[in-house]
Scaffold this active site. Structure first.
Site, PDB file in Angstrom:
ATOM      1  N   LYS A   1       0.685  -0.980  -0.012  1.00  0.00           N
ATOM      2  CA  LYS A   1       0.366   0.198  -0.258  1.00  0.00           C
ATOM      3  C   LYS A   1       0.550   1.470  -0.545  1.00  0.00           C
ATOM      4  O   LYS A   1       1.188   1.323   1.045  1.00  0.00           O
ATOM      5  CB  LYS A   1      -0.657  -0.358   1.792  1.00  0.00           C
ATOM      6  CG  LYS A   1      -2.238   0.985   0.914  1.00  0.00           C
ATOM      7  CD  LYS A   1      -3.163   0.381   2.326  1.00  0.00           C
ATOM      8  CE  LYS A   1      -3.965   1.729   1.990  1.00  0.00           C
ATOM      9  NZ  LYS A   1      -5.484   2.300   1.025  1.00  0.00           N
TER      10      LYS A   1
HETATM   11  N1  PMP Z   1      -8.405  -2.684  -2.407  1.00  0.00           N
HETATM   12  C1  PMP Z   1      -7.263  -0.922  -2.906  1.00  0.00           C
HETATM   13  C2  PMP Z   1      -6.860  -0.486  -4.073  1.00  0.00           C
HETATM   14  C3  PMP Z   1      -7.390  -0.638  -1.435  1.00  0.00           C
HETATM   15  O1  PMP Z   1      -6.901   0.773  -1.463  1.00  0.00           O
HETATM   16  C4  PMP Z   1      -8.370  -0.316  -0.591  1.00  0.00           C
HETATM   17  C5  PMP Z   1      -8.164   0.256   0.465  1.00  0.00           C
HETATM   18  N2  PMP Z   1      -6.851  -0.049   1.929  1.00  0.00           N
HETATM   19  C6  PMP Z   1      -8.778  -1.735   0.173  1.00  0.00           C
HETATM   20  C7  PMP Z   1      -8.367  -2.602  -1.224  1.00  0.00           C
HETATM   21  C8  PMP Z   1      -9.185  -2.738   1.048  1.00  0.00           C
HETATM   22  O2  PMP Z   1      -8.219  -2.653   1.866  1.00  0.00           O
HETATM   23  P1  PMP Z   1      -8.887  -2.438   2.962  1.00  0.00           P
HETATM   24  O3  PMP Z   1      -9.716  -3.195   3.719  1.00  0.00           O
HETATM   25  O4  PMP Z   1      -7.823  -3.582   3.831  1.00  0.00           O
HETATM   26  O5  PMP Z   1      -9.476  -0.756   3.706  1.00  0.00           O
END
Ligand code: PMP
Length: 307
Positions: free
Chosen positions: A160
């Site tokens: 991320k």
């Molecule tokens: N995919 C992407 C590209 C994201 O930015 C997010 C948000 N963080 C998610 C999936 C979902 O991840 P999470 O459940 O950890 O927030």
């Protein structure tokens, strides 16, 4: 669209600084080259005060993102847990969004990053439902975007990091310009990957399906929460490749993420999903999710960290 609403304090490498003092230089490596690892976390109001949802898991993912990019912040997960709790307390937040960031600062002139210092920040601010309260209640209208997600072994989708979000920006802007609320992207092989900032699930014949961690999508914490809740509720789950058309033919579709929580999708490419209303499996998972994060359903997995 949501503008940031300022709070007072930001944690920066072991000290608290004022919101307006959290500056980096124009020529910071992360500004020039997108090298800012980050997380998106939520704290919710519970009967026992504010609690952060799956804080350790988010910080673990942040450290994995750092490792992929050979960044070595001098903080342990335990230290960052305490810093996060303190930042929520200091800003007197009952509920908030928390955005830890580890970035490469000012120093390196070019792309090779090692002459730039690693800096760690933890800001938080109030942020309501990402797609709106109505979206949680009634569902969103989504499209399949014309942009594919990155291929495995190009830019790591499991990290991320700011640069990855150029893809999400293109996806989301296209969706909004075309009159949709959200977009779901295909991977390079043409199979379902993820939303602009959410993972995707479909429900067909009472079975819950989601794409595998195939190197094209972020391993979402909410995705793993949904999979665990489905197990708790006795909902059968299949993790496997899904075609674009499964979005058109399934009984239910939803997207999930920390910001979006569990958001039903009521149409895809202007075709109604099921009968166009929120289906029972989506609603059950959404209610359980919102119940757990707010401390109203028992936290059997130990997901809440009280502040
Ligand atoms: N995919 C992407 C590209 C994201 O930015 C997010 C948000 N963080 C998610 C999936 C979902 O991840 P999470 O459940 O950890 O927030």
């Amino acid at each position: 669209m949501a503008k940031i609403s300022e709070t007072e304090w930001i944690w920066r490498d072991g000290a608290f600084i004022k919101w307006q003092d959290a500056n980096v230089h124009l020529l910071s490596h992360s500004m020039q080259f997108g090298s800012a690892v980050f997380e998106g976390i939520r704290a919710y109001e519970t009967p026992k005060g504010p609690a952060v949802f799956r804080l350790q898991d988010h910080l673990r993912r942040m450290m994995h993102s750092c490792k992929i990019y050979r960044m070595d912040p001098p903080w342990t997960i335990d230290q960052l847990v305490e810093a996060t709790r303190e930042v929520v307390r200091r800003n007197q937040m009952k509920e908030c969004y928390i955005r830890p960031m580890v970035l490469r600062g000012y120093g390196a002139a070019g792309m090779v990053p090692f002459d730039s210092p690693i800096e760690t920040f933890i800001p938080c601010w109030p942020w309501g439902a990402y797609l709106g309260d109505k979206a949680l209640e009634q569902g969103v209208d989504a499209c399949v975007t014309s942009w594919h997600r990155v291929a495995p072994n190009t830019i790591p989708a499991a990290a991320k990091i700011a640069g990855n979000y150029l893809s999400g920006q293109l996806v989301k802007m296209e969706a909004l310009r075309n009159g949709y609320d959200e977009a779901i992207a295909l991977g390079p092989e043409g199979m379902l990957s993820e939303g602009s900032g959410q993972n995707v699930f479909v429900v067909d014949g009472g079975v819950l399906y989601t794409p595998p961690l195939d190197g094209t999508l972020l391993p979402g914490i909410t995705r793993s929460t949904v999979l665990a809740m489905a197990k708790d509720l006795g909902i059968p789950v299949i993790v496997g490749a899904l075609s674009r058309e499964s979005l058109y033919t399934s009984d239910e579709v939803f997207v999930c993420g920390t910001a979006s929580e569990v958001t039903p999708v009521r149409s895809v490419d202007r075709l109604p999903v099921g009968n166009g209303t929120v289906g029972p499996v989506t609603r059950a998972l959404q209610q359980r999710y919102l119940g757990i994060v707010r401390g109203k359903v028992e936290d059997t997995h130990g997901w809440l960290t009280h502040c």
